[in-house]
Design a protein around this motif. Structure first.
Motif, PDB file in Angstrom:
ATOM      1  N   CYS A 121      11.000   6.117 -33.016  1.00 32.60           N
ATOM      2  CA  CYS A 121      10.877   6.741 -31.700  1.00 32.60           C
ATOM      3  C   CYS A 121      10.886   8.259 -31.848  1.00 32.60           C
ATOM      4  O   CYS A 121      11.685   8.825 -32.603  1.00 32.60           O
ATOM      5  N   HIS A 123      11.824  10.413 -29.807  1.00 31.95           N
ATOM      6  CA  HIS A 123      12.926  11.083 -29.115  1.00 31.95           C
ATOM      7  C   HIS A 123      14.002  11.434 -30.137  1.00 31.95           C
ATOM      8  O   HIS A 123      14.027  12.542 -30.660  1.00 31.95           O
ATOM      9  N   PHE A 124      14.853  10.464 -30.473  1.00 31.01           N
ATOM     10  CA  PHE A 124      15.897  10.741 -31.454  1.00 31.01           C
ATOM     11  C   PHE A 124      15.878   9.783 -32.634  1.00 31.01           C
ATOM     12  O   PHE A 124      16.876   9.645 -33.334  1.00 31.01           O
ATOM     13  N   GLY A 125      14.762   9.085 -32.845  1.00 36.03           N
ATOM     14  CA  GLY A 125      14.597   8.386 -34.113  1.00 36.03           C
ATOM     15  C   GLY A 125      15.043   6.940 -34.181  1.00 36.03           C
ATOM     16  O   GLY A 125      15.139   6.398 -35.284  1.00 36.03           O
ATOM     17  N   CYS A 126      15.296   6.273 -33.067  1.00 32.59           N
ATOM     18  CA  CYS A 126      15.582   4.849 -33.126  1.00 32.59           C
ATOM     19  C   CYS A 126      14.305   4.072 -33.457  1.00 32.59           C
ATOM     20  O   CYS A 126      13.204   4.625 -33.427  1.00 32.59           O
ATOM     21  N   CYS A 140      11.917   1.536 -26.719  1.00 31.26           N
ATOM     22  CA  CYS A 140      13.058   2.048 -27.475  1.00 31.26           C
ATOM     23  C   CYS A 140      14.326   1.837 -26.657  1.00 31.26           C
ATOM     24  O   CYS A 140      14.480   2.432 -25.578  1.00 31.26           O
ATOM     25  N   CYS A 142      17.318   2.782 -27.162  1.00 27.99           N
ATOM     26  CA  CYS A 142      18.367   3.799 -27.224  1.00 27.99           C
ATOM     27  C   CYS A 142      18.470   4.600 -25.927  1.00 27.99           C
ATOM     28  O   CYS A 142      19.565   4.776 -25.389  1.00 27.99           O
ATOM     29  N   HIS A 143      17.326   5.076 -25.428  1.00 25.07           N
ATOM     30  CA  HIS A 143      17.363   5.853 -24.189  1.00 25.07           C
ATOM     31  C   HIS A 143      16.226   5.479 -23.254  1.00 25.07           C
ATOM     32  O   HIS A 143      15.936   6.208 -22.311  1.00 25.07           O
ATOM     33  N   GLY A 144      15.516   4.392 -23.542  1.00 17.60           N
ATOM     34  CA  GLY A 144      14.530   3.884 -22.605  1.00 17.60           C
ATOM     35  C   GLY A 144      13.167   4.537 -22.637  1.00 17.60           C
ATOM     36  O   GLY A 144      12.638   4.930 -21.588  1.00 17.60           O
ATOM     37  N   SER A 145      12.575   4.650 -23.795  1.00 17.78           N
ATOM     38  CA  SER A 145      11.198   5.126 -23.876  1.00 17.78           C
ATOM     39  C   SER A 145      10.249   3.933 -23.957  1.00 17.78           C
ATOM     40  O   SER A 145      10.479   2.996 -24.728  1.00 17.78           O
ATOM     41  N   PRO A 157      12.145   9.463 -22.301  1.00 18.36           N
ATOM     42  CA  PRO A 157      12.357  10.813 -22.835  1.00 18.36           C
ATOM     43  C   PRO A 157      11.576  11.162 -24.089  1.00 18.36           C
ATOM     44  O   PRO A 157      11.567  12.335 -24.478  1.00 18.36           O
TER      45      PRO A 157
HETATM   46  S1  FES Z   1      15.665   7.552 -29.509  1.00 14.83           S
HETATM   47 FE1  FES Z   1      14.148   6.399 -28.448  1.00 14.83          FE
HETATM   48  S2  FES Z   1      14.454   6.919 -26.385  1.00 14.83           S
HETATM   49 FE2  FES Z   1      15.913   8.125 -27.440  1.00 14.83          FE
END
Ligand code: FES
Length: 178
Positions: A121, A123-126, A140, A142-145, A157
């Motif tokens: 991802c 965003h932050f790599g999930c 994703c 982790c934060h809903g992408s 995000p």
């Molecule tokens: S790491 Fe994927 S939405 Fe934040």
């Protein structure tokens, strides 16, 4: 074929590991965890891997580790291809046509059946989950992408589309990543 093939499944170990970390609210450490899990593969991996596309059934996804990163290779269904190709990308956060996200085969044409991406991802790599989310692509947790069937970011995000690794077709059905 070399390198470490990650076992396919709706809830593979990477996702479970990612979800566990996300549940603990420590999403920022997710990628180091995944990287650590892939360390054995890293040490064996050469700079590139070859993937035989013919072994990937329509509607399924192969996950490989390349230089410690998950690489997704999805054999898309006709419906997924149609959605990816017919999208009006002008309003997308990171506008890219589906063709721009593919690499030509030896014939010079792209083969839309196979989508190759870095499964991280932006965003932050999930590690996103396939066949999930509002657009039938990847989600994703982790934060809903939400990514569509071309791996383009549509909601959430993440700032950019899932990345395309450097790769080339070395025959009509075999690609080399890296
Ligand atoms: S790491 Fe994927 S939405 Fe934040």
């Amino acid at each position: 074929m070399q390198n470490e093939q990650v076992e396919e499944g709706r809830r593979d170990f990477i996702y479970l590991a990612t979800g566990a970390v996300a549940a603990a609210g420590v999403a920022s450490v997710t990628w180091p965890l995944v990287a650590q899990m892939g360390k054995a593969a890293d040490t064996r991996a050469a700079g590139s891997i070859e993937i035989d596309l013919a072994g990937i059934a329509e509607g399924s996804q192969l996950k490989m580790l390349w230089r410690g990163k998950p690489v997704f290779v999805r054999h898309r269904t006709p419906e997924e291809i149609a959605e990816a190709e017919n999208a009006d990308v002008s309003r997308y956060p990171d506008p890219q046509t589906d063709t721009e996200r593919l690499v030509p085969t030896p014939s010079g044409e792209v083969n839309p059946k196979y989508l190759v991406m870095i499964g991280v991802c932006t965003h932050f790599g999930c590690v996103p989950v396939g066949e999930q989310g509002d657009y039938g692509g990847w989600y994703c947790p982790c934060h809903g992408s939400h990514y569509d069937t071309s791996g383009r970011i549509r909601k959430g995000p993440a700032p950019t589309n899932l990345a395309i690794p450097p790769y080339e077709y070395i025959s009509d059905t075999v690609i080399r990543v890296g």
